[in-house]
Design a protein around this motif. Structure first.
Motif, PDB file in Angstrom:
ATOM      1  N   LEU A  43       0.847  -1.185   0.000  1.00 15.41           N
ATOM      2  CA  LEU A  43       0.000   0.000   0.000  1.00 15.41           C
ATOM      3  C   LEU A  43       0.883   1.234   0.000  1.00 15.41           C
ATOM      4  CD1 LEU A  43      -2.601  -1.190   2.653  1.00 15.41           C
ATOM      5  CD2 LEU A  43      -2.987  -0.951   0.195  1.00 15.41           C
ATOM      6  N   SER A  44       0.288   2.381  -0.285  1.00 15.01           N
ATOM      7  CA  SER A  44       1.052   3.628  -0.264  1.00 15.01           C
ATOM      8  C   SER A  44       0.308   4.645   0.590  1.00 15.01           C
ATOM      9  CB  SER A  44       1.256   4.149  -1.691  1.00 15.01           C
ATOM     10  OG  SER A  44       0.002   4.359  -2.305  1.00 15.01           O
ATOM     11  N   GLY A  45       0.931   5.772   0.767  1.00 12.41           N
ATOM     12  CA  GLY A  45       0.353   6.828   1.590  1.00 12.41           C
ATOM     13  C   GLY A  45       0.880   6.754   3.006  1.00 12.41           C
ATOM     14  N   ASN A  46       0.444   7.685   3.826  1.00 13.07           N
ATOM     15  CA  ASN A  46       0.856   7.691   5.223  1.00 13.07           C
ATOM     16  C   ASN A  46       0.319   6.460   5.939  1.00 13.07           C
ATOM     17  OD1 ASN A  46       2.253  10.198   5.235  1.00 13.07           O
ATOM     18  ND2 ASN A  46       0.282  11.261   5.233  1.00 13.07           N
ATOM     19  N   ALA A  47       1.022   6.048   6.975  1.00 18.13           N
ATOM     20  CA  ALA A  47       0.617   4.867   7.735  1.00 18.13           C
ATOM     21  C   ALA A  47      -0.810   4.992   8.254  1.00 18.13           C
ATOM     22  CB  ALA A  47       1.601   4.644   8.887  1.00 18.13           C
ATOM     23  N   ARG A  48      -1.202   6.195   8.649  1.00 16.75           N
ATOM     24  CA  ARG A  48      -2.562   6.395   9.192  1.00 16.75           C
ATOM     25  C   ARG A  48      -3.640   6.055   8.172  1.00 16.75           C
ATOM     26  NH1 ARG A  48      -1.577  12.697   8.868  1.00 16.75           N
ATOM     27  NH2 ARG A  48      -2.139  12.966   6.693  1.00 16.75           N
ATOM     28  N   ASP A  49      -3.286   6.032   6.886  1.00 19.77           N
ATOM     29  CA  ASP A  49      -4.246   5.774   5.813  1.00 19.77           C
ATOM     30  C   ASP A  49      -4.251   4.318   5.328  1.00 19.77           C
ATOM     31  OD1 ASP A  49      -4.894   8.533   5.811  1.00 19.77           O
ATOM     32  OD2 ASP A  49      -3.181   8.939   4.503  1.00 19.77           O
ATOM     33  N   TRP A  50      -3.320   3.515   5.791  1.00 23.51           N
ATOM     34  CA  TRP A  50      -3.229   2.145   5.289  1.00 23.51           C
ATOM     35  C   TRP A  50      -4.489   1.340   5.561  1.00 23.51           C
ATOM     36  CZ3 TRP A  50       1.633  -1.204   4.696  1.00 23.51           C
ATOM     37  CH2 TRP A  50       2.577  -0.533   3.924  1.00 23.51           C
ATOM     38  N   TRP A  51      -5.105   1.510   6.710  1.00 24.59           N
ATOM     39  CA  TRP A  51      -6.304   0.743   7.039  1.00 24.59           C
ATOM     40  C   TRP A  51      -7.404   0.990   6.006  1.00 24.59           C
ATOM     41  CZ3 TRP A  51      -7.259  -3.296   9.962  1.00 24.59           C
ATOM     42  CH2 TRP A  51      -8.577  -3.615  10.275  1.00 24.59           C
ATOM     43  N   SER A  52      -7.656   2.251   5.706  1.00 30.52           N
ATOM     44  CA  SER A  52      -8.705   2.565   4.732  1.00 30.52           C
ATOM     45  C   SER A  52      -8.271   2.195   3.314  1.00 30.52           C
ATOM     46  CB  SER A  52      -9.119   4.033   4.811  1.00 30.52           C
ATOM     47  OG  SER A  52      -8.037   4.881   4.519  1.00 30.52           O
ATOM     48  N   HIS A  53      -7.004   2.357   2.996  1.00 31.33           N
ATOM     49  CA  HIS A  53      -6.516   1.992   1.657  1.00 31.33           C
ATOM     50  C   HIS A  53      -6.576   0.482   1.426  1.00 31.33           C
ATOM     51  CE1 HIS A  53      -3.980   5.918   1.073  1.00 31.33           C
ATOM     52  NE2 HIS A  53      -5.281   6.148   1.151  1.00 31.33           N
ATOM     53  N   ALA A  54      -6.530  -0.295   2.498  1.00 31.29           N
ATOM     54  CA  ALA A  54      -6.568  -1.758   2.370  1.00 31.29           C
ATOM     55  C   ALA A  54      -7.969  -2.275   2.065  1.00 31.29           C
ATOM     56  CB  ALA A  54      -6.052  -2.401   3.656  1.00 31.29           C
ATOM     57  N   GLU A  55      -8.998  -1.477   2.370  1.00 25.76           N
ATOM     58  CA  GLU A  55     -10.377  -1.925   2.166  1.00 25.76           C
ATOM     59  C   GLU A  55     -10.594  -2.328   0.709  1.00 25.76           C
ATOM     60  OE1 GLU A  55     -14.953  -0.611   3.166  1.00 25.76           O
ATOM     61  OE2 GLU A  55     -13.362   0.859   3.356  1.00 25.76           O
ATOM     62  N   GLY A  56     -11.091  -3.547   0.517  1.00 28.10           N
ATOM     63  CA  GLY A  56     -11.353  -4.053  -0.823  1.00 28.10           C
ATOM     64  C   GLY A  56     -10.127  -4.632  -1.515  1.00 28.10           C
ATOM     65  N   ARG A  57      -8.939  -4.406  -0.971  1.00 33.00           N
ATOM     66  CA  ARG A  57      -7.702  -4.931  -1.572  1.00 33.00           C
ATOM     67  C   ARG A  57      -7.118  -6.075  -0.749  1.00 33.00           C
ATOM     68  NH1 ARG A  57      -3.557  -0.370  -3.008  1.00 33.00           N
ATOM     69  NH2 ARG A  57      -2.607  -2.143  -4.034  1.00 33.00           N
ATOM     70  N   TYR A  58      -7.237  -5.957   0.562  1.00 33.00           N
ATOM     71  CA  TYR A  58      -6.701  -6.954   1.486  1.00 33.00           C
ATOM     72  C   TYR A  58      -7.747  -7.238   2.551  1.00 33.00           C
ATOM     73  CZ  TYR A  58      -2.110  -5.705  -0.445  1.00 33.00           C
ATOM     74  OH  TYR A  58      -1.059  -5.473  -1.281  1.00 33.00           O
ATOM     75  N   ASP A  59      -7.726  -8.446   3.080  1.00 26.16           N
ATOM     76  CA  ASP A  59      -8.568  -8.744   4.236  1.00 26.16           C
ATOM     77  C   ASP A  59      -8.011  -7.996   5.433  1.00 26.16           C
ATOM     78  OD1 ASP A  59     -10.214 -10.437   2.795  1.00 26.16           O
ATOM     79  OD2 ASP A  59      -9.170 -12.266   3.416  1.00 26.16           O
ATOM     80  N   ARG A  60      -8.907  -7.611   6.338  1.00 24.69           N
ATOM     81  CA  ARG A  60      -8.500  -6.902   7.547  1.00 24.69           C
ATOM     82  C   ARG A  60      -9.183  -7.552   8.733  1.00 24.69           C
ATOM     83  NH1 ARG A  60     -10.396  -0.920   6.392  1.00 24.69           N
ATOM     84  NH2 ARG A  60     -12.304  -2.104   6.157  1.00 24.69           N
ATOM     85  N   GLY A  61      -8.587  -7.423   9.906  1.00 25.29           N
ATOM     86  CA  GLY A  61      -9.210  -8.002  11.082  1.00 25.29           C
ATOM     87  C   GLY A  61      -8.505  -7.586  12.353  1.00 25.29           C
ATOM     88  N   HIS A  62      -8.852  -8.255  13.441  1.00 24.52           N
ATOM     89  CA  HIS A  62      -8.349  -7.876  14.756  1.00 24.52           C
ATOM     90  C   HIS A  62      -7.599  -9.008  15.447  1.00 24.52           C
ATOM     91  CE1 HIS A  62     -10.330  -4.058  14.404  1.00 24.52           C
ATOM     92  NE2 HIS A  62     -11.373  -4.708  13.909  1.00 24.52           N
ATOM     93  N   ALA A  63      -7.186 -10.007  14.679  1.00 22.96           N
ATOM     94  CA  ALA A  63      -6.400 -11.111  15.214  1.00 22.96           C
ATOM     95  C   ALA A  63      -5.013 -11.076  14.572  1.00 22.96           C
ATOM     96  CB  ALA A  63      -7.075 -12.443  14.912  1.00 22.96           C
ATOM     97  N   PRO A  64      -3.967 -11.119  15.387  1.00 20.58           N
ATOM     98  CA  PRO A  64      -2.618 -11.088  14.803  1.00 20.58           C
ATOM     99  C   PRO A  64      -2.291 -12.383  14.071  1.00 20.58           C
ATOM    100  CG  PRO A  64      -2.512 -11.449  17.180  1.00 20.58           C
ATOM    101  CD  PRO A  64      -3.951 -11.199  16.842  1.00 20.58           C
ATOM    102  N   LYS A  65      -1.614 -12.251  12.936  1.00 21.11           N
ATOM    103  CA  LYS A  65      -1.130 -13.388  12.158  1.00 21.11           C
ATOM    104  C   LYS A  65       0.239 -13.007  11.621  1.00 21.11           C
ATOM    105  CE  LYS A  65      -5.776 -14.622  10.618  1.00 21.11           C
ATOM    106  NZ  LYS A  65      -6.677 -14.755   9.484  1.00 21.11           N
ATOM    107  N   VAL A  66       1.142 -13.967  11.579  1.00 21.94           N
ATOM    108  CA  VAL A  66       2.485 -13.713  11.061  1.00 21.94           C
ATOM    109  C   VAL A  66       2.382 -13.182   9.633  1.00 21.94           C
ATOM    110  CG1 VAL A  66       4.684 -14.778  10.400  1.00 21.94           C
ATOM    111  CG2 VAL A  66       3.567 -15.423  12.550  1.00 21.94           C
ATOM    112  N   GLY A  67       3.087 -12.107   9.355  1.00 22.48           N
ATOM    113  CA  GLY A  67       3.091 -11.494   8.027  1.00 22.48           C
ATOM    114  C   GLY A  67       2.086 -10.374   7.865  1.00 22.48           C
ATOM    115  N   ALA A  68       1.144 -10.268   8.801  1.00 18.23           N
ATOM    116  CA  ALA A  68       0.150  -9.192   8.734  1.00 18.23           C
ATOM    117  C   ALA A  68       0.791  -7.868   9.145  1.00 18.23           C
ATOM    118  CB  ALA A  68      -1.030  -9.505   9.647  1.00 18.23           C
ATOM    119  N   VAL A  69       0.177  -6.788   8.709  1.00 15.91           N
ATOM    120  CA  VAL A  69       0.643  -5.451   9.078  1.00 15.91           C
ATOM    121  C   VAL A  69      -0.318  -4.882  10.111  1.00 15.91           C
ATOM    122  CG1 VAL A  69       1.011  -3.086   8.252  1.00 15.91           C
ATOM    123  CG2 VAL A  69       1.791  -5.028   6.871  1.00 15.91           C
TER     124      VAL A  69
END
Length: 163
Positions: A43-69
């Motif tokens: 992803l690109s942009g400031n770190a604060r924007d990665w969560w919203s930029h990931a929507e529709g491109r990557y799965d997101r969640g609240h459980a840690p997994k190796v390799g996740a950001v």
């Protein structure tokens, strides 16, 4: 014997060249640049924007997994946010992360402790190891959650279907 000596000299020169990097390589490494280099989340942009930029491109969640950001929100103390890559999951509330530009400008840290201190256990409040004090940060940082690279999502799905 001379041939072996030439090979040793060539190997030594190659090794020295690793330390003679161009001046651009000595620039301060930001967390976003580092996360892109060491993870499959691109992803690109400031770190604060990665969560919203990931929507529709990557799965997101609240459980840690190796390799996740782990994506941190922008706050008064951290206006551009922060991103870190999960290196190891210790348990539901403790992980080891790799990241840059946290304890000192441009400093890369590997295998440092991050702890979920949220009341709900959802990684929305995190304390991270801070090298200058040799302790967890004094204040929790607000996090949005984890961005899972496709490789993590695919391996989790394969494990689930095999079980």
């Amino acid at each position: 014997m001379l041939h072996m000596h030439k090979n040793m000299v060539a190997a030594f020169i190659a090794l020295l060249s690793l330390f003679a990097l161009p001046s651009a390589a000595h620039a301060r490494l930001q967390c976003v640049t580092y996360a892109r280099q060491v993870s499959d989340v691109q992803l690109s942009g400031n770190a604060r924007d990665w969560w919203s930029h990931a929507e529709g491109r990557y799965d997101r969640g609240h459980a840690p997994k190796v390799g996740a950001v782990l994506a941190f929100a922008g706050t008064r103390a951290m206006p551009y946010g922060h991103v870190a890559v999960v290196h190891k999951v210790v348990d539901d509330r403790h992980i080891l992360i790799n990241h840059a530009n946290w304890s000192r400008p441009g400093m890369v840290e590997r295998g440092v402790l991050a702890v979920d201190v949220s009341a709900a256990g959802d990684w929305s409040e995190v304390r991270v190891w801070f090298a200058p004090t040799r302790s967890l940060g004094l204040r929790p940082s607000t996090a949005k959650g984890f961005i899972y690279p496709r490789t993590v999502t695919a391996s989790a799905a394969a494990t689930a279907s095999a079980g």
